[in-house]
Design a protein around this motif. Structure first.
Motif, mmCIF file in Angstrom:
data_model
loop_
_atom_site.group_PDB
_atom_site.id
_atom_site.type_symbol
_atom_site.label_atom_id
_atom_site.label_comp_id
_atom_site.label_asym_id
_atom_site.label_seq_id
_atom_site.Cartn_x
_atom_site.Cartn_y
_atom_site.Cartn_z
ATOM 1 N N ALA A 79 -10.992 11.830 21.614
ATOM 2 C CA ALA A 79 -11.653 12.253 20.377
ATOM 3 C C ALA A 79 -12.972 11.505 20.219
ATOM 4 O O ALA A 79 -13.163 10.419 20.770
ATOM 5 N N GLY A 80 -13.880 12.095 19.448
ATOM 6 C CA GLY A 80 -15.135 11.415 19.154
ATOM 7 C C GLY A 80 -16.128 12.318 18.463
ATOM 8 O O GLY A 80 -15.968 13.540 18.428
ATOM 9 N N ALA A 81 -17.165 11.683 17.909
ATOM 10 C CA ALA A 81 -18.222 12.396 17.198
ATOM 11 C C ALA A 81 -19.548 12.227 17.918
ATOM 12 O O ALA A 81 -19.786 11.222 18.583
ATOM 13 N N SER A 82 -20.428 13.230 17.798
ATOM 14 C CA SER A 82 -21.765 13.196 18.381
ATOM 15 C C SER A 82 -21.649 13.075 19.906
ATOM 16 O O SER A 82 -21.059 13.945 20.539
ATOM 17 N N CYS A 134 -4.925 16.812 24.542
ATOM 18 C CA CYS A 134 -5.675 17.508 23.496
ATOM 19 C C CYS A 134 -6.997 16.795 23.272
ATOM 20 O O CYS A 134 -7.232 15.698 23.802
ATOM 21 N N GLY A 135 -7.855 17.413 22.464
ATOM 22 C CA GLY A 135 -9.159 16.834 22.170
ATOM 23 C C GLY A 135 -9.598 17.131 20.756
ATOM 24 O O GLY A 135 -9.251 18.176 20.185
ATOM 25 N N ILE A 136 -10.378 16.210 20.175
ATOM 26 C CA ILE A 136 -10.950 16.389 18.835
ATOM 27 C C ILE A 136 -12.434 16.066 18.928
ATOM 28 O O ILE A 136 -12.816 14.946 19.263
ATOM 29 N N ASP A 137 -13.255 17.064 18.664
ATOM 30 C CA ASP A 137 -14.717 16.917 18.747
ATOM 31 C C ASP A 137 -15.304 17.242 17.393
ATOM 32 O O ASP A 137 -15.157 18.355 16.904
ATOM 33 N N ALA A 168 -16.985 25.842 29.537
ATOM 34 C CA ALA A 168 -16.017 25.981 28.453
ATOM 35 C C ALA A 168 -14.721 26.635 28.912
ATOM 36 O O ALA A 168 -13.643 26.331 28.374
ATOM 37 N N ALA A 169 -14.790 27.517 29.905
ATOM 38 C CA ALA A 169 -13.590 28.212 30.369
ATOM 39 C C ALA A 169 -12.574 27.254 30.982
ATOM 40 O O ALA A 169 -11.384 27.597 31.109
ATOM 41 N N ARG A 170 -13.013 26.056 31.367
ATOM 42 C CA ARG A 170 -12.095 25.085 31.980
ATOM 43 C C ARG A 170 -11.306 24.296 30.935
ATOM 44 O O ARG A 170 -10.401 23.544 31.293
ATOM 45 N N VAL A 171 -11.655 24.435 29.655
ATOM 46 C CA VAL A 171 -10.944 23.714 28.595
ATOM 47 C C VAL A 171 -9.765 24.563 28.143
ATOM 48 O O VAL A 171 -9.930 25.584 27.465
ATOM 49 N N THR A 172 -8.578 24.140 28.510
ATOM 50 C CA THR A 172 -7.368 24.895 28.173
ATOM 51 C C THR A 172 -6.444 24.133 27.230
ATOM 52 O O THR A 172 -5.474 24.686 26.727
ATOM 53 N N GLN A 173 -6.722 22.853 26.985
ATOM 54 C CA GLN A 173 -5.873 22.056 26.106
ATOM 55 C C GLN A 173 -6.159 22.397 24.638
ATOM 56 O O GLN A 173 -7.229 22.906 24.296
ATOM 57 N N PRO A 174 -5.226 22.085 23.733
ATOM 58 C CA PRO A 174 -5.484 22.243 22.304
ATOM 59 C C PRO A 174 -6.717 21.447 21.900
ATOM 60 O O PRO A 174 -6.918 20.309 22.348
ATOM 61 N N LEU A 175 -7.546 22.055 21.057
ATOM 62 C CA LEU A 175 -8.835 21.461 20.720
ATOM 63 C C LEU A 175 -9.147 21.694 19.252
ATOM 64 O O LEU A 175 -8.983 22.806 18.738
ATOM 65 N N LEU A 176 -9.585 20.635 18.574
ATOM 66 C CA LEU A 176 -10.044 20.719 17.190
ATOM 67 C C LEU A 176 -11.546 20.494 17.176
ATOM 68 O O LEU A 176 -12.035 19.458 17.651
ATOM 69 N N LEU A 177 -12.297 21.458 16.659
ATOM 70 C CA LEU A 177 -13.754 21.393 16.570
ATOM 71 C C LEU A 177 -14.169 21.352 15.101
ATOM 72 O O LEU A 177 -13.684 22.154 14.302
ATOM 73 N N ALA A 178 -15.076 20.451 14.743
ATOM 74 C CA ALA A 178 -15.559 20.361 13.365
ATOM 75 C C ALA A 178 -17.058 20.081 13.376
ATOM 76 O O ALA A 178 -17.516 19.160 14.067
ATOM 77 N N TYR A 179 -17.815 20.855 12.611
ATOM 78 C CA TYR A 179 -19.281 20.736 12.608
ATOM 79 C C TYR A 179 -19.827 20.860 11.187
ATOM 80 O O TYR A 179 -19.208 21.472 10.313
ATOM 81 N N GLY A 180 -21.011 20.271 10.993
ATOM 82 C CA GLY A 180 -21.711 20.367 9.720
ATOM 83 C C GLY A 180 -22.743 21.473 9.763
ATOM 84 O O GLY A 180 -23.551 21.555 10.688
ATOM 85 N N GLY A 181 -22.744 22.316 8.748
ATOM 86 C CA GLY A 181 -23.666 23.439 8.707
ATOM 87 C C GLY A 181 -25.114 23.035 8.533
ATOM 88 O O GLY A 181 -26.021 23.819 8.833
#
Length: 660
Positions: free
Chosen positions: A509-512, A531-534, A587-600
């Motif tokens: 996990a990580g930001a930026s 899994c991953g959290i971005d 991106a097609a190689r990412v198959t694990q559960p993933l949480l994406l969060a971004y600021g508008g």
């Protein structure tokens, strides 16, 4: 209006009630805005100014009379919060504002500039908060423009005058220049300081007068000194602003006798604190302070026209005292406050026995206290996270492991409370930047939140991180997605080999930049991470160079022209490498559960980084969650969004690597 002590005691009582709960501390205990935001002694040490908010009240500025510990609010707004403040002198405070109720998208006002007496009288606005509308001040006099900012140095604190900056801001808030103004806080009149070149930074001397200016011309940074003997500016050094060079140094401060102290490498791997000879333009032969294993970072502690010591930041923040009396006082305070690092700050020109003390540990959020050196009375002013109980927190330590090419990698390891240290689910938390230092031995909200949920947290200081020597920093140049990524994977495997981490339950996990490394970790090492959290993560380096006409970016053109090609990769010469290390293109190689969060409203990593990657990854991955906070920028400014995000993180982790 309630006294500060009443407010703080109520907060402490609430914290005690929460301590009896068996469940982990609620998410709001970690990520809500604090009611207390720091304090500072007046130059004579008779008064304490503190940033205080409570309930639905905006953060205000309170002054405590240390003779009787009485307190009253001297400035508070209905529509904004007080952000920064300095004592102008013993009777007067200068401050600016920041609106903590809005995200970046909804910011409509500048910080403004205001003054008030310590008793709350003679309040006056000096600079506008709004841009482009005309606003008049006292007696019809026009106020200073909205882009007038407080200097990060308090100055002499012995008159009604201060120095402020007039910032030339371009585009999405890019700083083009920073001119200096001498401001009379009673009359509002200013005088511009003449200087060479395009000013980017200033340093005041021991008398509070401008003495050094740093300028930028293309990729050349220069340091100029205003010689009091000639009243002329002369150049002390010039070097590459982005990659450094021989003869470069960072000015730190002028000592009480006029000695210039600087941070420099002087041919060594790690920087240290040196005296600088302004007559012969050279460093002292021997450093004043070195830190074992770390580059020097810190500031001088001056009181009563004497250099008493240096505040330093190695693995943790601490103090090197030169003064025998302060060494003895440190032992006294440490005996009263065992189990914490205790940072003592004396008044600048003390007339009382009061000193400011800040206490913290890996489990204890920063507390602010005042200490009477005569009566030995210690009184708490406030804590940045009063609902947090140290007994409910996990331990944090600096560890080291060896990367596959032999490079030593420092890392911060936080373990859950209760002594559990083996076969744990683990979050590999990657810091942003990436060319910055990631962590320290202190209370860290992100890591401790995860630890209280049962997770081990590993935070690698991978190559390219600063603070661990020049070789460590330079080893990360042009290594996005390559050796920098290997360092993170090697740390993960180290934690597994140590028996700390359960190999089947690890999330990255990580930001930026940390978000970029999260995605590249899922791509390069899919067997390591379940899994991953971005959040607000870079998904393509080309998008950093050019985010498109629809999305604003606050990356300066000079950084794109000179810094990024050298440190990250040249868009033309290194095009093949940048494509091979682009999460978006893979991106097609990412198959694990993933949480994406971004600021508008993010202008550092614009929203299209997230949107493009989400569109690309969801085509072949049904386990992708998307969050957009429309009003947020590069990170979550609003407590409601921080609490919402970390609540989602907790659910996501429990679902995929199940701590409990």
């Amino acid at each position: 209006m309630r006294a500060v002590r009443t407010l703080l005691l109520a907060a402490l009582a609430l914290a005690s009630a929460c301590h009896a709960q068996a469940a982990p501390p609620p998410v709001g205990s970690f990520f809500a805005n604090p009611a207390f935001n720091g304090a500072m002694l007046s130059p004579n040490g008779r008064y304490l100014a503190a940033f205080i908010g409570a309930g639905d009240q905006r953060d205000g500025l309170a002054v405590v009379d240390l003779n009787d510990l009485s307190a009253h609010m001297v400035a508070q707004f209905n529509d904004t919060d007080i952000g920064q403040a300095h004592w102008v002198n013993n009777e007067r405070l200068l401050f600016s504002t920041v609106d903590k109720s809005v995200g970046r998208r909804d910011v409509r006002f500048g910080p403004g500039l205001f003054v008030v007496e310590r008793d709350g009288k003679r309040f006056r606005q000096l600079a506008k908060r709004n841009n482009p509308f005309f606003q008049s001040g006292d007696g019809g006099r026009e106020l200073l423009p909205w882009h007038t900012f407080m200097l990060d140095q308090p100055g002499a604190q012995d008159s009604d005058e201060v120095y402020v900056t007039d910032a030339d801001l371009r585009g999405a808030g890019i700083l083009a220049a920073s001119d200096l103004l001498r401001l009379n806080t009673r009359t509002g009149l200013t005088h511009a300081v003449e200087h060479p070149g395009v000013a980017r930074g200033w340093l005041l001397d021991q008398h509070g007068q401008p003495r050094l200016v740093e300028t930028l011309d293309g990729n050349t940074e220069a340091i100029h000194y205003l010689d009091p003997a000639t009243s002329q500016w002369r150049t002390l050094a010039s070097f590459n602003a982005y990659t450094g060079g021989a003869g470069g140094f960072d000015p730190l401060a002028f000592g009480p006798d006029g000695t210039l102290y600087v941070t420099a490498r002087a041919g060594h791997d790690r920087s240290a604190l040196y005296r600088y000879d302004l007559v012969h333009n050279k460093l002292s032969e021997q450093p004043v302070v070195t830190l074992d294993g770390f580059d020097f970072r810190g500031h001088l502690i001056v009181s009563d026209d004497r250099l008493l010591g240096v505040r330093v930041h190695g693995d943790a923040e601490g103090t090197v005292w030169f003064d025998a009396g302060m060494k003895a006082l440190q032992k006294t305070v440490d005996a009263i406050l065992p189990g914490t690092i205790n940072l003592i700050t004396p008044a600048r020109r003390p007339e009382t026995p009061w000193m400011l003390v800040q206490a913290y540990s890996d489990k204890q959020p920063l507390r602010t206290l005042v200490f009477n050196t005569e009566t030995k009375r210690m009184s708490e002013v406030g804590s940045l996270a009063p609902l947090i109980k140290p007994a409910e927190m996990g331990s944090r330590e600096l560890v080291h492991y060896t990367a596959r090419d032999g490079l030593d990698i420092p890392a911060w390891l936080t373990l859950p409370p209760g002594g559990h240290d083996k076969n744990l689910p683990m979050v590999v938390l990657v810091h942003g930047g990436p060319f910055m230092r990631g962590g320290s031995w202190n209370w860290n909200a992100d890591a401790q939140f995860l630890a209280t949920r049962g997770y081990a947290v590993l935070e690698p200081e991978f190559r390219g991180s600063v603070g661990f020597g020049e070789a460590h920093f330079r080893a990360g140049w042009k290594q996005w997605g390559l050796k920098m990524q290997d360092d993170i994977a090697d740390g993960t495997r180290w934690a597994i080999a140590q028996g700390t981490a359960d190999a089947r339950r690890i999330c990255i996990a990580g930001a930026s930049y940390g978000g970029y490394a999260t995605l590249m970790g899922l791509i390069n090492d899919p067997e390591l991470y379940q899994c991953g959290i971005d959040w607000v993560g870079v998904t393509d380096i080309d998008l950093l160079y050019d985010s498109g006409w629809r999305y604003a970016s606050d990356l300066p053109q000079g950084w794109k022209q000179y810094g990024m090609p050298a440190l990250i990769g040249d868009r033309v010469k290194d095009a093949a490498q940048l494509q091979a290390t682009s999460p978006l293109r893979q991106a097609a190689r990412v198959t694990q559960p993933l949480l994406l969060a971004y600021g508008g409203a993010d202008v550092r990593v614009p929203l299209n980084h997230g949107l493009k990657f989400y569109d690309a990854v969801k085509a072949g991955n049904p386990h992708v969650e998307w969050i957009e906070y429309p009003e947020e920028g590069h990170g979550w400014a609003l407590p409601k969004n921080r609490i919402d995000f970390w609540t989602r993180v907790e659910k996501f982790l429990d679902k995929n690597i199940g701590a409990r």
